[in-house]
Scaffold this motif. Structure first.
Motif, mmCIF file in Angstrom:
data_model
loop_
_atom_site.group_PDB
_atom_site.id
_atom_site.type_symbol
_atom_site.label_atom_id
_atom_site.label_comp_id
_atom_site.label_asym_id
_atom_site.label_seq_id
_atom_site.Cartn_x
_atom_site.Cartn_y
_atom_site.Cartn_z
ATOM 1 N N ASN A 84 0.937 -1.199 0.013
ATOM 2 C CA ASN A 84 -0.135 0.095 -0.113
ATOM 3 C C ASN A 84 0.647 1.336 0.003
ATOM 4 O OD1 ASN A 84 -2.700 -1.424 0.213
ATOM 5 N ND2 ASN A 84 -1.783 -1.976 2.544
ATOM 6 N N GLY A 85 2.118 1.307 0.146
ATOM 7 C CA GLY A 85 2.854 2.438 0.260
ATOM 8 C C GLY A 85 2.840 2.955 1.476
ATOM 9 N N PRO A 86 3.924 3.738 1.972
ATOM 10 C CA PRO A 86 3.858 4.577 3.309
ATOM 11 C C PRO A 86 2.393 5.415 3.654
ATOM 12 C CG PRO A 86 5.852 5.118 1.943
ATOM 13 C CD PRO A 86 4.707 4.190 1.201
ATOM 14 N N VAL A 87 2.179 5.388 4.912
ATOM 15 C CA VAL A 87 0.875 5.833 5.072
ATOM 16 C C VAL A 87 1.067 7.268 4.770
ATOM 17 C CG1 VAL A 87 -0.469 6.796 7.484
ATOM 18 C CG2 VAL A 87 0.479 4.467 7.331
ATOM 19 N N ASP A 88 -0.422 7.674 4.398
ATOM 20 C CA ASP A 88 -0.330 9.292 3.688
ATOM 21 C C ASP A 88 -1.040 9.855 4.920
ATOM 22 O OD1 ASP A 88 -1.095 11.501 2.507
ATOM 23 O OD2 ASP A 88 -2.283 10.649 1.120
ATOM 24 N N HIS A 89 -0.391 10.957 5.515
ATOM 25 C CA HIS A 89 -0.757 11.909 6.650
ATOM 26 C C HIS A 89 -1.819 13.108 6.106
ATOM 27 C CE1 HIS A 89 2.493 10.210 9.219
ATOM 28 N NE2 HIS A 89 1.636 9.577 9.332
ATOM 29 N N PHE A 90 -1.911 13.093 4.526
ATOM 30 C CA PHE A 90 -2.206 14.415 4.134
ATOM 31 C C PHE A 90 -3.534 14.259 3.582
ATOM 32 C CE2 PHE A 90 2.511 14.753 4.521
ATOM 33 C CZ PHE A 90 2.585 16.073 5.529
ATOM 34 N N HIS A 91 -4.078 13.133 3.668
ATOM 35 C CA HIS A 91 -5.326 12.767 2.845
ATOM 36 C C HIS A 91 -6.618 13.572 3.602
ATOM 37 C CE1 HIS A 91 -8.604 11.214 0.776
ATOM 38 N NE2 HIS A 91 -9.167 10.617 1.805
ATOM 39 N N ASP A 92 -7.312 14.409 2.921
ATOM 40 C CA ASP A 92 -8.550 15.065 3.156
ATOM 41 C C ASP A 92 -9.567 14.700 2.498
ATOM 42 O OD1 ASP A 92 -10.311 16.767 4.207
ATOM 43 O OD2 ASP A 92 -9.138 18.574 4.109
ATOM 44 N N PRO A 93 -10.588 13.702 3.146
ATOM 45 C CA PRO A 93 -11.788 13.551 2.420
ATOM 46 C C PRO A 93 -12.614 14.542 1.572
ATOM 47 C CG PRO A 93 -11.747 12.359 4.391
ATOM 48 C CD PRO A 93 -10.583 13.175 4.466
ATOM 49 N N ALA A 94 -12.619 15.586 2.451
ATOM 50 C CA ALA A 94 -13.223 16.900 1.703
ATOM 51 C C ALA A 94 -12.536 17.394 0.683
ATOM 52 C CB ALA A 94 -13.642 17.880 2.948
ATOM 53 N N ARG A 95 -11.295 17.241 0.504
ATOM 54 C CA ARG A 95 -10.605 17.678 -0.507
ATOM 55 C C ARG A 95 -9.772 16.924 -1.370
ATOM 56 N NH1 ARG A 95 -8.355 23.321 2.604
ATOM 57 N NH2 ARG A 95 -10.561 23.993 3.387
ATOM 58 N N PRO A 96 -10.353 15.978 -1.695
ATOM 59 C CA PRO A 96 -9.236 14.868 -2.421
ATOM 60 C C PRO A 96 -8.240 15.550 -3.394
ATOM 61 C CG PRO A 96 -11.574 14.898 -3.221
ATOM 62 C CD PRO A 96 -11.688 15.614 -2.143
ATOM 63 N N GLY A 97 -7.043 15.087 -3.219
ATOM 64 C CA GLY A 97 -6.208 15.556 -4.239
ATOM 65 C C GLY A 97 -5.482 16.888 -3.678
ATOM 66 N N GLN A 98 -5.777 17.464 -2.638
ATOM 67 C CA GLN A 98 -5.503 18.883 -2.276
ATOM 68 C C GLN A 98 -4.997 18.723 -0.772
ATOM 69 O OE1 GLN A 98 -7.984 21.989 -2.972
ATOM 70 N NE2 GLN A 98 -7.259 23.197 -1.446
ATOM 71 N N PHE A 99 -3.863 19.239 -0.546
ATOM 72 C CA PHE A 99 -3.373 19.442 0.805
ATOM 73 C C PHE A 99 -4.029 20.576 1.567
ATOM 74 C CE2 PHE A 99 1.180 17.905 -0.143
ATOM 75 C CZ PHE A 99 0.749 16.623 -0.284
ATOM 76 N N ARG A 100 -4.126 20.271 2.728
ATOM 77 C CA ARG A 100 -5.143 21.161 3.672
ATOM 78 C C ARG A 100 -4.086 22.529 3.915
ATOM 79 N NH1 ARG A 100 -9.505 19.493 7.072
ATOM 80 N NH2 ARG A 100 -8.900 20.511 8.948
ATOM 81 N N ARG A 101 -4.530 23.670 3.849
ATOM 82 C CA ARG A 101 -3.578 24.866 4.178
ATOM 83 C C ARG A 101 -3.420 25.229 5.715
ATOM 84 N NH1 ARG A 101 -1.046 24.334 -0.632
ATOM 85 N NH2 ARG A 101 -2.683 24.405 -2.331
ATOM 86 N N LEU A 102 -2.508 25.945 6.076
ATOM 87 C CA LEU A 102 -2.270 26.460 7.374
ATOM 88 C C LEU A 102 -1.972 27.971 7.016
ATOM 89 C CD1 LEU A 102 0.456 24.373 8.877
ATOM 90 C CD2 LEU A 102 -1.863 23.588 8.574
ATOM 91 N N PRO A 103 -2.168 28.564 8.152
ATOM 92 C CA PRO A 103 -2.988 28.445 9.406
ATOM 93 C C PRO A 103 -4.509 28.674 8.963
ATOM 94 C CG PRO A 103 -2.037 30.307 9.730
ATOM 95 C CD PRO A 103 -1.478 30.113 8.577
ATOM 96 N N LEU A 104 -5.419 28.254 9.843
ATOM 97 C CA LEU A 104 -6.803 28.508 9.177
ATOM 98 C C LEU A 104 -7.269 29.745 10.361
ATOM 99 C CD1 LEU A 104 -8.239 24.833 9.580
ATOM 100 C CD2 LEU A 104 -7.933 26.079 7.694
ATOM 101 N N ASN A 105 -8.153 30.476 9.792
ATOM 102 C CA ASN A 105 -8.370 31.394 10.417
ATOM 103 C C ASN A 105 -9.783 31.595 11.218
ATOM 104 O OD1 ASN A 105 -6.612 33.521 9.563
ATOM 105 N ND2 ASN A 105 -7.404 33.455 7.630
#
Length: 394
Positions: A373-394
C-alpha cells in the motif's frame, strides 16, 4: 564483539480509526525497524521515525561492519559528519538514520552486559513511567470511534478514566472551528473534574488572532500545555503576551527558544530525531540548564517506546507524561505490544537492553502492508481529495 550486518525494514503502523489533524486524516505512521547483528549472536533493535532513511541506514550498516558495537561514539564518527556540517546542510536524514541505529547499539550494550538500559543511563529515579491518553475528533468505522462533538469527546475521556484509571489527557481538536475547540475543552473539563491533566495540540492550526481568542476562552479550564498553537516561535512569543498557558513544540531549536525569552516552554520529540539516546541525553541536559521542559511524542512502535521508558526512568528532568496513541494502536512489532498504560503509567522493562523482543510474524505483516500500500498518507482530506490542507486556518 563485531557488527556483522544491519537490517532496515520499513513498516506501516495503522491506527484502528484515523483522526483529524491539521493536514487531514491521520491514519497511523510509517517507521523503519532496525536490527544490528553481531558475531556473538546478539541482535540490537532500533527504530527510525520515518521510511525516507531506509537506504541511508543500509549504507551506514555497510560502513559499520567490523566495528565494535559497544564503541558507540566511534560508530557515530564513522557515519555522521561533524555536527556543524549536518546543521549547515539542512538535511536531517543522516541524523535520523544513525539515531535509529544508535538505539540498537544501546540495546546491544545492555544485552552484552545483561543490564536493562536504564541502569546503563545512570539508574532509575522512577520505575513507573507516565503517559497521556489521547483524544481527537474521529469518524465512526465499524462501530468504533465517532467522537465528532464536544460531548462525544468528553464521553470518550470519561470512559478512559473509568476503564483505565486515566487522569492525564492530551489531544487534537482540529476541525477548523475555534468555537468547537472551546466548547470541547469546556466539556472535557466539566466531565473529568478539576484534577485531571488536559493538554492540547493544534499542529500550528490557528492564526495568531484566532489563537488569542481561543486561549482567552479556555484559560479558566486549567490547560497544562498547548502544543504549537500557531505556526512559528515568534508568533508564540507574541501569544505569550496574552496567555500564561505553557506552549510546546516538535521543533528542537533551543537557541531560538532562549533568544525569544523561553518561548516555547517545552520540546516534544523523538530520540532518533536528535541523533540517538546519547545525543538525547545531552540535549535534555541542555533543556534542563535552560529551564525548558522535555517529553516524547506519540506514534512509535514498542522499540522506540521502550527507549522512552528507560530514558524517563533514568532522567529526573523528564517529569511530564509523554504522549501516547497506545489505546488506538492495535498492532506492534514487539511481542506483547502495543504497550498500554494503567493508572497513567507503564512499568519500565527489566530485561536486558531495551527489554523488548521482536515479533517477527507481526513485523512481516507490517512490512507487507507498506509493500502493498505504500507509506501511510498523513495528508489525505476526504473533503478535498487531491489537495493538501492549508495552514493556518483563520
Amino acid at each position: 564483539m563485531k557488527i556483522t550486518a544491519t537490517k532496515a525494514t520499513p513498516v506501516n503502523m495503522p491506527l484502528e480509526i484515523p483522526f483529524w489533524w491539521t493536514a487531514g486524516y491521520y491514519p497511523g505512521t510509517s517507521k523503519t525497524i532496525i536490527e544490528v547483528e553481531t558475531d556473538q549472536g546478539i541482535i540490537g533493535l532500533g527504530e527510525a521515525p520515518s521510511v525516507d532513511v531506509v537506504e541511508t541506514i543500509r549504507a551506514m550498516g555497510e560502513v559499520l561492519v567490523g566495528m565494535d558495537p559497544i564503541e558507540i561514539a566511534a560508530c557515530e564518527k564513522k557515519c555522521v559528519p561533524a555536527w556543524q556540517i549536518v546543521q549547515n546542510t539542512d538535511d536531517s536524514s543522516v541524523v535520523k538514520a544513525f539515531g535509529g541505529i544508535e538505539i540498537a547499539l544501546w540495546d546491544i550494550r545492555g544485552k552484552a552486559w545483561d543490564q536493562p538500559l536504564y541502569k546503563l543511563l545512570g539508574g532509575a529515579v522512577r520505575k513507573e513511567i507516565p503517559f497521556t491518553e489521547y483524544f481527537a475528533f474521529r469518524p465512526e468505522i465499524d462501530g468504533k470511534g465517532g467522537e465528532n462533538s464536544p460531548q462525544a469527546v468528553a464521553d470518550y475521556c470519561q470512559q478512559m478514566a473509568e476503564d483505565h484509571g486515566s487522569s492525564f489527557f492530551e489531544g487534537k481538536l482540529i476541525l477548523g472551528d475555534p468555537e468547537l475547540e472551546i466548547d470541547t475543552v469546556k466539556a472535557i473539563r466539566e466531565r473529568l473534574g478539576k484534577s485531571a491533566m488536559i493538554r492540547l495540540d493544534s499542529n500550528m492550526q490557528w492564526s495568531l488572532s484566532t489563537a488569542r481568542h481561543i486561549l482567552r476562552e479556555i484559560a479558566p479550564y486549567s490547560i497544562r500545555n498547548y502544543e504549537d498553537p500557531v505556526a512559528t516561535f515568534e508568533e508564540m512569543a507574541q501569544l505569550r503576551q496574552h496567555s500564561s498557558i505553557p506552549f510546546s513544540t516538535h521543533m528542537p531549536d533551543i537557541r531560538r527558544i532562549v533568544a525569544l525569552g523561553g518561548v516555547p516552554d517545552n520540546i516534544v520529540t523523538n530520540f532518533a530525531v536528535l541523533g540517538g539516546i546519547g545525543r538525547a541525553q545531552r540535549f535534555i541536559g541542555a533543556c534542563e540548564a535552560m529551564g525548558i521542559g522535555f517529553w516524547c511524542y506519540s506514534g512509535d512502535t514498542g522499540i522506540c517506546t521502550a527507549a522512552y521508558l528507560h530514558m524517563v526512568a533514568a532522567t529526573q528532568w523528564m517529569h511530564e507524561p509523554s504522549q501516547s496513541l497506545f489505546r488506538w494502536q492495535y498492532i506492534d512489532v514487539i511481542e506483547g505490544g502495543p504497550f498500554r498504560q494503567t493508572g497513567n503509567v507503564i512499568p519500565v522493562p527489566e530485561g536486558p537492553g531495551l527489554g523488548v523482543t521482536l515479533d517477527r510474524e507481526t513485523l512481516a505483516r507490517m512490512h507487507a502492508d507498506i509493500c502493498d500500500n505504500g507509506p501511510v498518507d498523513h495528508f489525505h482530506d476526504p473533503a478535498r481529495p487531491g489537495q493538501f490542507r492549508r495552514l493556518p486556518l483563520n
